[in-house]
Design an enzyme around this catalytic site. Structure first.
Site, PDB file in Angstrom:
ATOM      1  CE1 TYR A  86     -83.291  -1.816 -34.902  1.00  0.00           C
ATOM      2  CE2 TYR A  86     -83.185   0.340 -33.846  1.00  0.00           C
ATOM      3  CZ  TYR A  86     -82.684  -0.580 -34.755  1.00  0.00           C
ATOM      4  OH  TYR A  86     -81.571  -0.262 -35.512  1.00  0.00           O
ATOM      5  CB  ILE A 135     -77.182   5.019 -41.461  1.00  0.00           C
ATOM      6  CG1 ILE A 135     -76.448   5.136 -40.115  1.00  0.00           C
ATOM      7  CG2 ILE A 135     -76.216   4.775 -42.618  1.00  0.00           C
ATOM      8  CD1 ILE A 135     -75.407   6.216 -39.992  1.00  0.00           C
TER       9      ILE A 135
HETATM   10  P1  NAP Z   1     -80.681  -3.134 -44.065  1.00  0.00           P
HETATM   11  O1  NAP Z   1     -80.265  -2.354 -45.257  1.00  0.00           O
HETATM   12  O2  NAP Z   1     -82.106  -3.530 -43.893  1.00  0.00           O
HETATM   13  O3  NAP Z   1     -79.753  -4.432 -43.990  1.00  0.00           O
HETATM   14  C1  NAP Z   1     -79.957  -5.417 -43.028  1.00  0.00           C
HETATM   15  C2  NAP Z   1     -79.540  -6.737 -43.613  1.00  0.00           C
HETATM   16  O4  NAP Z   1     -79.761  -7.749 -42.637  1.00  0.00           O
HETATM   17  C3  NAP Z   1     -80.367  -7.131 -44.845  1.00  0.00           C
HETATM   18  O5  NAP Z   1     -79.525  -7.693 -45.824  1.00  0.00           O
HETATM   19  C4  NAP Z   1     -81.311  -8.169 -44.284  1.00  0.00           C
HETATM   20  O6  NAP Z   1     -81.757  -9.122 -45.238  1.00  0.00           O
HETATM   21  C5  NAP Z   1     -80.423  -8.831 -43.271  1.00  0.00           C
HETATM   22  N1  NAP Z   1     -81.192  -9.597 -42.310  1.00  0.00           N
HETATM   23  C6  NAP Z   1     -82.411  -9.323 -41.788  1.00  0.00           C
HETATM   24  N2  NAP Z   1     -82.802 -10.321 -40.988  1.00  0.00           N
HETATM   25  C7  NAP Z   1     -81.809 -11.233 -40.994  1.00  0.00           C
HETATM   26  C8  NAP Z   1     -81.627 -12.492 -40.374  1.00  0.00           C
HETATM   27  N3  NAP Z   1     -82.566 -13.024 -39.583  1.00  0.00           N
HETATM   28  N4  NAP Z   1     -80.487 -13.164 -40.605  1.00  0.00           N
HETATM   29  C9  NAP Z   1     -79.532 -12.666 -41.428  1.00  0.00           C
HETATM   30  N5  NAP Z   1     -79.657 -11.496 -42.068  1.00  0.00           N
HETATM   31  C10 NAP Z   1     -80.784 -10.791 -41.841  1.00  0.00           C
HETATM   32  O7  NAP Z   1     -80.306  -2.368 -42.719  1.00  0.00           O
HETATM   33  P2  NAP Z   1     -79.105  -1.374 -42.345  1.00  0.00           P
HETATM   34  O8  NAP Z   1     -79.697  -0.029 -42.191  1.00  0.00           O
HETATM   35  O9  NAP Z   1     -77.936  -1.572 -43.213  1.00  0.00           O
HETATM   36  O10 NAP Z   1     -78.826  -1.906 -40.863  1.00  0.00           O
HETATM   37  C11 NAP Z   1     -77.663  -2.645 -40.497  1.00  0.00           C
HETATM   38  C12 NAP Z   1     -77.592  -2.650 -38.981  1.00  0.00           C
HETATM   39  O11 NAP Z   1     -77.448  -1.314 -38.501  1.00  0.00           O
HETATM   40  C13 NAP Z   1     -78.842  -3.203 -38.303  1.00  0.00           C
HETATM   41  O12 NAP Z   1     -78.479  -3.960 -37.171  1.00  0.00           O
HETATM   42  C14 NAP Z   1     -79.567  -1.952 -37.854  1.00  0.00           C
HETATM   43  O13 NAP Z   1     -80.412  -2.183 -36.753  1.00  0.00           O
HETATM   44  C15 NAP Z   1     -78.400  -1.064 -37.509  1.00  0.00           C
HETATM   45  N6  NAP Z   1     -78.711   0.368 -37.487  1.00  0.00           N
HETATM   46  C16 NAP Z   1     -79.140   0.985 -38.614  1.00  0.00           C
HETATM   47  C17 NAP Z   1     -79.429   2.345 -38.562  1.00  0.00           C
HETATM   48  C18 NAP Z   1     -79.914   3.101 -39.772  1.00  0.00           C
HETATM   49  O14 NAP Z   1     -80.272   4.270 -39.627  1.00  0.00           O
HETATM   50  N7  NAP Z   1     -79.930   2.501 -40.955  1.00  0.00           N
HETATM   51  C19 NAP Z   1     -79.297   3.039 -37.359  1.00  0.00           C
HETATM   52  C20 NAP Z   1     -78.853   2.368 -36.242  1.00  0.00           C
HETATM   53  C21 NAP Z   1     -78.556   1.024 -36.308  1.00  0.00           C
HETATM   54  P3  NAP Z   1     -83.161  -8.793 -46.026  1.00  0.00           P
HETATM   55  O15 NAP Z   1     -82.872  -7.601 -46.854  1.00  0.00           O
HETATM   56  O16 NAP Z   1     -83.395 -10.053 -46.791  1.00  0.00           O
HETATM   57  O17 NAP Z   1     -84.181  -8.551 -44.955  1.00  0.00           O
END
Ligand code: NAP
Length: 246
Positions: free
Chosen positions: A154, A187
């Protein structure tokens, strides 16, 4: 109306930060393409946007599928005639310590988080160059800046996005396209839902602001970078982490 009439493709918009961003952008006047693998979740986001009087459609997208990425752009152009903003928000985790990490775990995370972003950028960039304008926002992470135990795949993917962002800011800046990254801290979203309370408390303690982030905190950073208010911002990495150092 900070992004009025801006056609905005948001990947991974069915959940968490992407969902919040899709709803926020539509409230701020954008036409939103809710691009996600999960049709049910994506359709719910579109319904919510339409209920609020906004404009959006769902596009099925697995970011690892280059043909699908191109199709999303074709569908967007057929519907709205342009693409102003691409937010590469989709991302996954598959954690393990280096000795235990499988090749599959490594490949999967690199494919979605790093190559998936490349696929979406390549799908959209010709159109943005022809328009002479565009904004690309890549979702990195605080762990890209500090490293994190158990996340070698990651962290590599998210650090790679910072390199891509800086490179594209140079390649595409002269074409009128701005490329920036957002680096969220911790987050609360479905991605982090399984994290034990003890770790959540520890994260709060380590955060000078003594709180965890909400999806809307990152969505507002996307909004700023997408808007004309950020017309001079290119190649930046905007941390949204409460000052957390890990
Ligand atoms: P999340 O709630 O898991 O949402 C991610 C979304 O991406 C989900 O709808 C997922 O679909 C979709 N996804 C996964 N694989 C995919 C693919 N191959 N093609 C298209 N869509 C896909 O995550 P989040 O926390 O909102 O994260 C959003 C972004 O922020 C990510 O890039 C994550 O790495 C980044 N981020 C998050 C945090 C945190 O603390 N949450 C911190 C730093 C960075 P499914 O639900 O069907 O899998």
């Amino acid at each position: 109306m900070r992004v009025e009439n801006k056609v905005t493709i948001i990947t991974g918009a069915g959940s968490g930060i992407g969902r919040e961003a899709a709803i926020l952008f539509s409230k701020e006047g954008a036409k939103v393409v809710v691009a996600d693998m999960n049709e049910k979740a994506g359709a719910e986001v579109v319904e919510e946007i339409k209920k609020n009087g906004g404009e959006a459609f769902f596009a099925r997208l697995d970011v690892t599928n280059r043909e699908q990425a191109k199709q999303v752009v074709r569908d967007t152009l057929a519907r709205y005639g342009k693409v102003d903003v691409l937010i590469n928000n989709a991302g996954i985790i598959q954690d393990a310590l280096v000795l235990k990490m499988t090749e599959e775990q490594w490949d999967k995370v690199i494919n979605v988080n790093l190559k998936g972003v490349f696929n979406c950028i390549q799908a959209v960039v010709e159109q943005m160059i022809n328009q002479g304008s565009g904004v690309i926002i890549n979702t990195s992470s605080i762990v890209a800046l500090f490293g994190n135990i158990g996340q070698i795949n990651y962290v590599a993917s998210k650090a790679g996005l910072i390199g891509m962002t800086k490179t594209l800011s140079k390649e595409l800046g002269k074409k009128g396209i701005r490329t920036n990254a957002v680096a969220p801290g911790f987050i609360t979203t479905p991605m982090t839902v399984a994290v034990p309370d003890k770790i959540l408390e520890m994260m709060k303690e380590k955060t000078p602001l003594r709180m965890l982030g909400e999806p809307k905190d990152v969505a507002y950073a996307y909004l700023y970078l997408a808007s004309d208010e950020a017309k001079m911002v290119n190649g930046a990495v905007l941390s949204v982490d409460g000052g957390l150092v890990i």
